[in-house]
Design an enzyme around this catalytic site. Structure first.
Site, PDB file in Angstrom:
ATOM      1  CB  SER A   1       2.240 -20.279   4.484  1.00  0.00           C
ATOM      2  OG  SER A   1       3.746 -20.325   4.940  1.00  0.00           O
TER       3      SER A   1
ATOM      4  CE1 TYR B   1       3.963 -16.575   0.839  1.00  0.00           C
ATOM      5  CE2 TYR B   1       5.209 -17.393   2.807  1.00  0.00           C
ATOM      6  CZ  TYR B   1       4.354 -17.620   1.788  1.00  0.00           C
ATOM      7  OH  TYR B   1       3.949 -18.897   1.482  1.00  0.00           O
TER       8      TYR B   1
END
Length: 249
Positions: A134, A147
């Site tokens: 990501s 995250y």
């Protein structure tokens, strides 16, 4: 090759979103795809659709990972470590540490566990490892602490693994998507709150889709054997950076 004379691919988190799309795209490229995920009904339907196989697998379960390895057998050509997720959007000061542990477990430990288990088959099959990272693994942002930390960890696993396998016939790649409007990601992050999930993409004319990312998965997997794509960062045109997104009024 497998008994079906097709190269074999494994996609984790294949029950929806980028995982399901990646399984479809790899199947179009001639791979036999093992669709691995927790939701058996979904992966059975997908496997039937693409003439693949379904293996129920929670990537955080050692027993399930061992069963996946047994289903793969001696040779594997592609592993897509796609299973992952974000849980919550609180500042670090208000962190739900159980959620942080879950994110680290699924985004980092599980990537290591699945890769470790399948690595002998990948070496035998001159395989390619693709980790779904990501842009959160590259740039921090407020509210994303757990995250962000987990995806930075996944990036570190990829880079370390590539160094350690430099003399083996295995390629190691990471795809780092930005804003992807995929099934369930934002909804899971916000605990099923649809209004919060919708707000992530509000005013963004064309966020990335699961198909956009799956197309890159298939492209990496089908490069000539001597070509390694270390990392691809992909964002929608409307997202110039993690913090700068064009939203139409």
């Amino acid at each position: 090759m497998t008994s079906s004379d097709r190269p074999l691919a494994v996609v984790t988190g294949a029950s929806s979103g980028i995982g399901a799309a990646s399984a479809r795209y790899l199947a179009r490229e001639g791979f036999e795809v093992i669709c691995a995920a927790r939701r058996l009904d979904r992966i059975e339907a997908l496997a039937k659709e693409i003439d693949g196989r379904a293996v129920q697998c929670d990537v955080t379960s050692a027993e399930d990972v061992a069963a996946l390895s047994a289903a793969v057998g001696d040779e594997l050509q592609v592993l897509v470590n796609n299973a992952g997720g974000a849980f919550g959007f609180e500042p670090v000061a208000d962190a739900d540490l159980d959620a942080w542990r879950r994110m680290y477990e699924v985004n980092v430990i599980a990537v290591a566990a699945v890769t470790k288990s399948l690595l002998p088959a990948l070496i035998a099959g001159h395989g390619t490892i693709i980790v779904m990272g990501s842009t959160a693994g590259q740039v921090a942002y407020e509210g994303g602490g757990g995250y962000v930390a987990a995806k930075h960890g996944a990036k570190a696993v990829v880079d370390t693994l590539r160094l350690e396998l430099y003399d083996q016939p295995v390629r190691v790649s990471e795809i780092a998507p930005g804003m992807v409007q995929s099934e369930g990601f934002a909804l899971t992050r916000f605990g099923g709150d649809q209004s919060k999930a919708d707000a992530v993409y509000a005013g963004v004319r064309e966020p990335l889709t699961s198909d956009d990312v799956a197309d890159i998965v298939a492209w990496i997997a089908t490069r000539p054997a001597h070509v390694n794509i270390d990392r691809i960062t992909v964002r929608p045109r409307a997202q110039a950076a993690q913090h700068k997104v064009h939203r139409e009024q």
